[in-house]
Every structure is written in C-alpha cells, then in structure tokens.
Write a protein that holds these residues in place. Structure first.
Motif, PDB file in Angstrom:
ATOM      1  N   LYS A  22       2.295   4.933   0.789  1.00 32.25           N
ATOM      2  CA  LYS A  22       2.372   5.616   2.081  1.00 32.25           C
ATOM      3  C   LYS A  22       2.270   7.129   1.919  1.00 32.25           C
ATOM      4  O   LYS A  22       2.765   7.702   0.950  1.00 32.25           O
ATOM      5  CB  LYS A  22       3.693   5.280   2.756  1.00 32.25           C
ATOM      6  N   THR A  33       0.832  -1.196   0.000  1.00 27.88           N
ATOM      7  CA  THR A  33       0.000   0.000   0.000  1.00 27.88           C
ATOM      8  C   THR A  33       0.874   1.257   0.000  1.00 27.88           C
ATOM      9  O   THR A  33       1.822   1.349   0.786  1.00 27.88           O
ATOM     10  CB  THR A  33      -0.901   0.012   1.258  1.00 27.88           C
ATOM     11  N   GLY A  82      -7.468   4.664   2.261  1.00 27.51           N
ATOM     12  CA  GLY A  82      -6.839   3.426   1.833  1.00 27.51           C
ATOM     13  C   GLY A  82      -5.322   3.469   1.739  1.00 27.51           C
ATOM     14  O   GLY A  82      -4.714   2.592   1.119  1.00 27.51           O
ATOM     15  N   TYR A  83      -4.704   4.444   2.365  1.00 31.33           N
ATOM     16  CA  TYR A  83      -3.242   4.577   2.348  1.00 31.33           C
ATOM     17  C   TYR A  83      -2.667   4.259   3.728  1.00 31.33           C
ATOM     18  O   TYR A  83      -3.338   4.414   4.738  1.00 31.33           O
ATOM     19  CB  TYR A  83      -2.833   6.006   1.956  1.00 31.33           C
ATOM     20  N   ASP A  84      -1.420   3.829   3.740  1.00 30.45           N
ATOM     21  CA  ASP A  84      -0.687   3.663   4.991  1.00 30.45           C
ATOM     22  C   ASP A  84      -0.103   5.011   5.391  1.00 30.45           C
ATOM     23  O   ASP A  84       0.141   5.872   4.545  1.00 30.45           O
ATOM     24  CB  ASP A  84       0.449   2.653   4.828  1.00 30.45           C
TER      25      ASP A  84
END
Length: 120
Positions: free
Chosen positions: A4, A2, A26-28
């Motif tokens: 960042k 994923t 939906g991102y780290d």
C-alpha cells in the motif's frame, strides 16, 4: 497482499489523481485528508511509501512526517506542494522526507520518483 501507498492531501481531486497513478503502478492506495488521519492510517497499515501534502488545515506535512518518523524511522515519504519555498523544502528533507515533488506534478515524474524510492 498488495503493498500500500498512503496519499495524504486535503484536496480530494489530487488524491484521486494520485490514486490513478499508483493503481497503474500496481499498488493499493490508502487516503488521508488531514494529518491526524494520516498518522492513524500509517500506524495501522505501515505503507511502503507515503505522499504528503505540505500544507493541510490541521497540521502541516512536516509535523506529520516528524510524528511518523518517531515510530517508523525508516518511513519513505515524498513531500508534495504547490509552494516552492526553499526553506520549507530543506526543512522537510531535514525532517526525513526522501524527496520533494512540486505541484502541479506530471504523472511520469511522480511515477519515476515513487519507483526510485520503492526499490531503495
């Protein structure tokens, strides 16, 4: 893996708010509480986007932005600050910031700004 997003702010609660917003997208999230840590984490992780507080104890966000731009001219950085000093906003844009979000920010505004920059 994923992608960042790096959140740079010396205020832990604001990093937490941004973490929640970014996780919804939906991102780290990577976090840094000061300029030196931000540069190190950026260099090691190459995030797709960075949110940067303008005022931090060790160095200001514009100086951190300039250092990041030295080794990654394509870095996408959104400056965030409670200060609405036009001269600082202009300086940040000239240094390479892609946008500016005033604090306190609204979740929808932050998500729209980040989404716009992530598709460019």
């Amino acid at each position: 893996m994923t992608p960042k997003i790096l959140v740079v702010d010396h205020v832990k609660s604001l990093r937490g708010i941004l973490r929640q917003i970014i996780n919804k997208m939906g991102y780290d999230v990577l976090e840094a509480s000061n300029g030196a840590e931000a540069i190190h984490k950026y260099r090691d992780n190459k995030p797709v986007l960075t949110t940067m507080d303008l005022n931090m104890p060790d160095m200001n966000g514009i100086d951190v932005l300039r250092k990041i731009k030295e080794f990654d001219p394509g870095a996408k950085v959104v400056m965030c600050s409670a200060l609405e000093q036009q001269s600082l906003i202009i300086e940040a844009i000239h240094a390479g910031a892609k946008d500016f979000i005033p604090k306190p920010f609204h979740e929808q505004e932050m998500m729209e700004t980040m989404t716009k920059l992530l598709v460019i």
